[in-house]
Scaffold this motif. Structure first.
Motif, PDB file in Angstrom:
ATOM      1  N   LYS A 185      43.727  18.210 -28.958  1.00 22.44           N
ATOM      2  CA  LYS A 185      44.033  17.203 -27.939  1.00 22.44           C
ATOM      3  C   LYS A 185      42.811  16.935 -27.075  1.00 22.44           C
ATOM      4  O   LYS A 185      42.509  15.776 -26.731  1.00 22.44           O
ATOM      5  CB  LYS A 185      45.207  17.667 -27.076  1.00 22.44           C
ATOM      6  CG  LYS A 185      45.659  16.654 -26.041  1.00 22.44           C
ATOM      7  CD  LYS A 185      46.881  17.167 -25.279  1.00 22.44           C
ATOM      8  CE  LYS A 185      47.343  16.142 -24.237  1.00 22.44           C
ATOM      9  NZ  LYS A 185      48.538  16.634 -23.486  1.00 22.44           N
ATOM     10  N   ARG A 188      40.285  14.835 -28.938  1.00 15.63           N
ATOM     11  CA  ARG A 188      40.654  13.419 -28.984  1.00 15.63           C
ATOM     12  C   ARG A 188      40.439  12.748 -27.638  1.00 15.63           C
ATOM     13  O   ARG A 188      40.075  11.572 -27.576  1.00 15.63           O
ATOM     14  CB  ARG A 188      42.104  13.284 -29.462  1.00 15.63           C
ATOM     15  CG  ARG A 188      42.248  13.676 -30.935  1.00 15.63           C
ATOM     16  CD  ARG A 188      43.676  13.948 -31.371  1.00 15.63           C
ATOM     17  NE  ARG A 188      43.658  14.632 -32.674  1.00 15.63           N
ATOM     18  CZ  ARG A 188      44.493  15.581 -33.032  1.00 15.63           C
ATOM     19  NH1 ARG A 188      45.454  15.989 -32.190  1.00 15.63           N
ATOM     20  NH2 ARG A 188      44.394  16.155 -34.213  1.00 15.63           N
ATOM     21  N   TYR A 189      40.642  13.489 -26.557  1.00 18.48           N
ATOM     22  CA  TYR A 189      40.445  12.915 -25.220  1.00 18.48           C
ATOM     23  C   TYR A 189      38.974  12.720 -24.889  1.00 18.48           C
ATOM     24  O   TYR A 189      38.563  11.663 -24.413  1.00 18.48           O
ATOM     25  CB  TYR A 189      41.098  13.811 -24.166  1.00 18.48           C
ATOM     26  CG  TYR A 189      40.829  13.344 -22.750  1.00 18.48           C
ATOM     27  CD1 TYR A 189      41.554  12.297 -22.190  1.00 18.48           C
ATOM     28  CD2 TYR A 189      39.813  13.927 -21.988  1.00 18.48           C
ATOM     29  CE1 TYR A 189      41.291  11.849 -20.890  1.00 18.48           C
ATOM     30  CE2 TYR A 189      39.544  13.490 -20.697  1.00 18.48           C
ATOM     31  CZ  TYR A 189      40.291  12.445 -20.157  1.00 18.48           C
ATOM     32  OH  TYR A 189      40.005  12.007 -18.894  1.00 18.48           O
ATOM     33  N   LYS A 192      36.625  11.672 -29.423  1.00 17.39           N
ATOM     34  CA  LYS A 192      36.914  10.892 -30.617  1.00 17.39           C
ATOM     35  C   LYS A 192      36.499   9.431 -30.497  1.00 17.39           C
ATOM     36  O   LYS A 192      35.868   8.874 -31.416  1.00 17.39           O
ATOM     37  CB  LYS A 192      38.401  10.988 -30.968  1.00 17.39           C
ATOM     38  CG  LYS A 192      38.729  10.367 -32.324  1.00 17.39           C
ATOM     39  CD  LYS A 192      40.178  10.637 -32.733  1.00 17.39           C
ATOM     40  CE  LYS A 192      40.470   9.996 -34.081  1.00 17.39           C
ATOM     41  NZ  LYS A 192      41.856  10.296 -34.541  1.00 17.39           N
ATOM     42  N   THR A 193      36.796   8.796 -29.385  1.00 16.57           N
ATOM     43  CA  THR A 193      36.464   7.378 -29.222  1.00 16.57           C
ATOM     44  C   THR A 193      34.957   7.152 -29.231  1.00 16.57           C
ATOM     45  O   THR A 193      34.458   6.214 -29.883  1.00 16.57           O
ATOM     46  CB  THR A 193      37.062   6.833 -27.917  1.00 16.57           C
ATOM     47  OG1 THR A 193      38.482   6.965 -27.961  1.00 16.57           O
ATOM     48  CG2 THR A 193      36.709   5.362 -27.725  1.00 16.57           C
ATOM     49  N   ILE A 220      40.614  19.367 -36.857  1.00 15.38           N
ATOM     50  CA  ILE A 220      40.123  18.019 -36.518  1.00 15.38           C
ATOM     51  C   ILE A 220      39.353  17.367 -37.670  1.00 15.38           C
ATOM     52  O   ILE A 220      38.828  16.263 -37.510  1.00 15.38           O
ATOM     53  CB  ILE A 220      39.237  18.019 -35.253  1.00 15.38           C
ATOM     54  CG1 ILE A 220      38.023  18.923 -35.424  1.00 15.38           C
ATOM     55  CG2 ILE A 220      40.060  18.391 -34.021  1.00 15.38           C
ATOM     56  CD1 ILE A 220      36.974  18.732 -34.322  1.00 15.38           C
ATOM     57  N   ASP A 223      40.588  13.916 -38.327  1.00 17.51           N
ATOM     58  CA  ASP A 223      40.130  12.978 -37.296  1.00 17.51           C
ATOM     59  C   ASP A 223      38.692  12.529 -37.580  1.00 17.51           C
ATOM     60  O   ASP A 223      38.362  11.342 -37.474  1.00 17.51           O
ATOM     61  CB  ASP A 223      40.174  13.638 -35.920  1.00 17.51           C
ATOM     62  CG  ASP A 223      41.574  13.958 -35.456  1.00 17.51           C
ATOM     63  OD1 ASP A 223      42.184  13.110 -34.796  1.00 17.51           O
ATOM     64  OD2 ASP A 223      42.063  15.050 -35.766  1.00 17.51           O
TER      65      ASP A 223
END
Length: 327
Positions: A185, A188-189, A192-193, A220, A223
């Motif tokens: 989590k 991703r926070y 990832k972006t 991950i 991802d």
């Protein structure tokens, strides 16, 4: 099939005649490497007792045992207090050497070594223990630091893409022996972006993305594949379930770029075990595999002779495979 075509065939699982190879000391390599030099940066090194100290282009001070590993550990991070963020001068990079090397005719895969990455640089700039505290207590400040670092890698990718590179190589250690250093989590926070943005720039240039990461990052990997990693460079492949990892890579048209395991296998000095591990990797990842050597053998207590056992075992496997392929 030339070296570049062979590396691409392994990445894309297009039935390559052999694994890719990347070995130093006048052994076989399908790669040509170049890095980017920072402007206005002169590294300083000095020795005190049995320790060597040096600075990096971000302003951190490192130290290492003189007879130990090449890199060492952070001694004094630059951003010791968040007020230091206003004084942080992100390095600016030059592609002069890369341009000169990559403009020469070659059939090798031209790899632009872009250095660390967002987490890698940020945890050194803040120091590891402080950084993990920041993930919980100072997420806005941490994201501000990440943005500064991301802009630097954006510049590096543009330099690689405009100077005829075929791929970029980044380093981002994110795991321990049992799992991630932080939760999926949090990945991703925080990451990832921004990763997806940088990888998309690389792909727009037609660059393949090679990502080094130590530790067990299984949670991950989907991802990272989703947002554009083409090749995972793992130094400890046996930390994973290799058939399971192979299946994931095949499914996503991605490859493994790896030495024989540097923790459990190479340091054993056991020739039979080293040669068996080469075959295990060959069998598990065939069609999407690039073998390499580890660059700091003294740092892991490995003799060149032990490393050569693995290399020659790989060459023998390739010779047999290609002989069967031809005849």
């Amino acid at each position: 099939m030339n070296s570049k075509e062979l590396i691409l065939a392994n990445i894309n699982h297009e039935d390559p005649p052999r694994p890719g190879l990347d070995f130093d000391r006048n052994r076989m390599s399908d790669f040509l490497f170049a890095d980017l030099k920072p402007f206005n940066y002169q590294q300083k090194r000095w020795i005190e007792g049995n320790r060597e100290y040096y600075n990096d282009e971000w302003g951190n001070i490192w130290h290492r045992m003189v007879a130990g590993s090449q890199k060492g550990e952070i001694f004094r991070p630059f951003v010791q207090d968040w007020d230091d963020l206003d004084r942080l001068q992100a390095p600016d990079y030059c592609a002069k050497d890369m341009k000169s090397l990559f403009n020469k005719p070659t059939d090798k895969f031209k790899m632009a070594v872009v250095g660390g990455w967002i987490f890698d640089n940020a945890r050194y700039l803040r120091d590891m223990s402080t950084y993990f505290f920041d993930m919980a207590a100072n997420p806005e400040k941490l994201n501000q630091l990440h943005k500064i670092i991301s802009k630097v890698y954006e510049q590096k990718i543009h330099l690689a893409g405009t100077n005829n590179a075929d791929g970029i190589f980044l380093g981002e250690d994110m795991g321990t022996q049992t799992g991630l250093l932080f939760s999926p989590k949090m990945f991703r926070y925080f990451f990832k972006t921004e990763y997806a943005h940088l990888f998309s720039i690389a792909h727009d240039y037609g660059l393949k993305v090679f990502m080094h990461s130590c530790g067990k990052n299984w949670d991950i990997l989907p991802d990272l594949l989703e947002i554009g990693v083409d090749v995972f460079q793992f130094d400890q492949p046996t930390i994973y379930d290799m058939p399971e990892l192979s299946e994931l890579l095949k499914k996503n048209k991605a490859a493994l770029y790896s030495p024989i395991d540097i923790q459990k296998i190479l340091p054993s000095g056991d020739r039979t075990l080293i040669e068996k591990s080469a075959k295990d990797m060959f069998d598990a990842f065939k069609g999407g595999l690039i073998f390499k050597n580890y660059l700091d053998l003294p740092g892991i207590g490995v003799k060149e002779e032990w490393d050569d056992w693995g290399y020659f075992a790989i060459c023998e496997l390739i010779s047999k495979e290609m002989s069967e392929f031809v005849f």
